[in-house]
Design an enzyme around this catalytic site. Sequence first.
Site, short mmCIF file in Angstrom:
data_model
loop_
_atom_site.label_atom_id
_atom_site.label_comp_id
_atom_site.label_asym_id
_atom_site.label_seq_id
_atom_site.Cartn_x
_atom_site.Cartn_y
_atom_site.Cartn_z
CG HIS A 1 31.64 93.58 20.80
ND1 HIS A 1 32.08 92.54 20.01
CD2 HIS A 1 31.90 93.20 22.08
CE1 HIS A 1 32.58 91.59 20.78
NE2 HIS A 1 32.47 91.97 22.04
CG ASN B 1 28.77 90.65 24.80
OD1 ASN B 1 27.59 90.57 24.45
ND2 ASN B 1 29.76 90.84 23.94
CD1 TRP B 2 25.04 86.86 29.13
CD2 TRP B 2 22.84 86.58 28.82
NE1 TRP B 2 24.46 86.69 30.36
CE2 TRP B 2 23.10 86.52 30.20
CE3 TRP B 2 21.52 86.43 28.39
CZ2 TRP B 2 22.11 86.32 31.15
CZ3 TRP B 2 20.51 86.23 29.32
CH2 TRP B 2 20.80 86.17 30.69
CE LYS B 3 31.21 87.62 22.92
NZ LYS B 3 32.48 87.41 22.28
N GLY C 1 37.20 85.38 22.11
CA GLY C 1 36.53 84.20 21.58
C GLY C 1 37.27 82.90 21.80
CD GLU D 1 35.89 93.05 24.13
OE1 GLU D 1 35.69 92.03 24.80
OE2 GLU D 1 35.20 93.36 23.16
N GLY E 1 32.62 87.56 27.98
CA GLY E 1 31.80 86.93 26.95
C GLY E 1 31.42 85.52 27.34
CB SER F 1 40.15 84.96 26.54
OG SER F 1 39.87 84.59 25.21
P1 PGA Z 1 35.11 86.33 25.29
O1 PGA Z 1 34.35 87.58 24.62
O2 PGA Z 1 35.13 86.60 26.76
O3 PGA Z 1 34.28 85.15 24.91
O4 PGA Z 1 36.49 86.31 24.69
C1 PGA Z 1 34.57 88.85 25.07
C2 PGA Z 1 33.71 89.82 24.32
O5 PGA Z 1 32.54 90.02 24.61
O6 PGA Z 1 34.20 90.36 23.35
#
Ligand code: PGA
Length: 255
Positions: free
Chosen positions: A101, A8-10, A177, A171, A239, A218
Amino acid sequence: MRKTIVANWKMNPENLAEAKKLFAAVKKIKFDTKKVSVVVCPPAIYLPEIARNYRGKSFQFGAQNVIWSENQKKSASNALTGEISAEMIKDAGAEYVLVGHAERRAIGENNMMAAKKAEQVLRSGMTPLICVGEIERDLQGEYLKFLEEEIRETFSKVKKNQVRKTMIVYEPVWTIGAGHSAMSEHEIYQMVIFIRKILVSIFGRSLAMSVPILYGGSVDNENSKNILAIEGIEGLLVGRASLHTNTFSEILKNI
Ligand code: PGA
């Protein structure tokens, strides 16, 4: 069973040139495609460029969000300024869509909206990656009620004959994050059992067992192997670590 790793590149990277560079590096990673299936979810605006130009078979693509209404083919106006339909996402080359999400829920998406999004994704023949997770924990166990309601409502529009097309991503929001760390393996295992029980009560045993449970929050190259070894965990949503090719490469190679 093959593990599914979702990148997930956000809202990254900053521009299309960087996105193409990142995917060029990611697609060079050699991993065992018999053991792993990888879904890359770039921002929607980069998706067609990246997905349509990819000729290989090792990677699939996903979108990070979708609108809950159907694309009206005839007569209707499709008056939804700024939105993107499931059909458009599919046309861009995606086969998966993240639904509900935590970061979308944080800006106002509720269970019903997520449920309708899952419905549209399924209708268009793609797989919804249905994200759920408690915001915080409490000693009284209220978080379990919260999670159960979230799962029941977000899956409420999934028909029995569509269950096998869905995936659930657990999640816990408090692990997502920067500045946070992943949940302990023991806790993840407990939650897998809890989630499976809820799915069984909604869909019955055999359908419920067909829904892969992924963990997110994470995940990195240090913890990915142990998390994937937990019984019942069939994949990861990655993420931050998916933006660093070396780290992501280690995650894939470790499997
Ligand atoms: P993260 O994000 O791996 O940076 O904690 C996970 C996600 O996509 O929610």
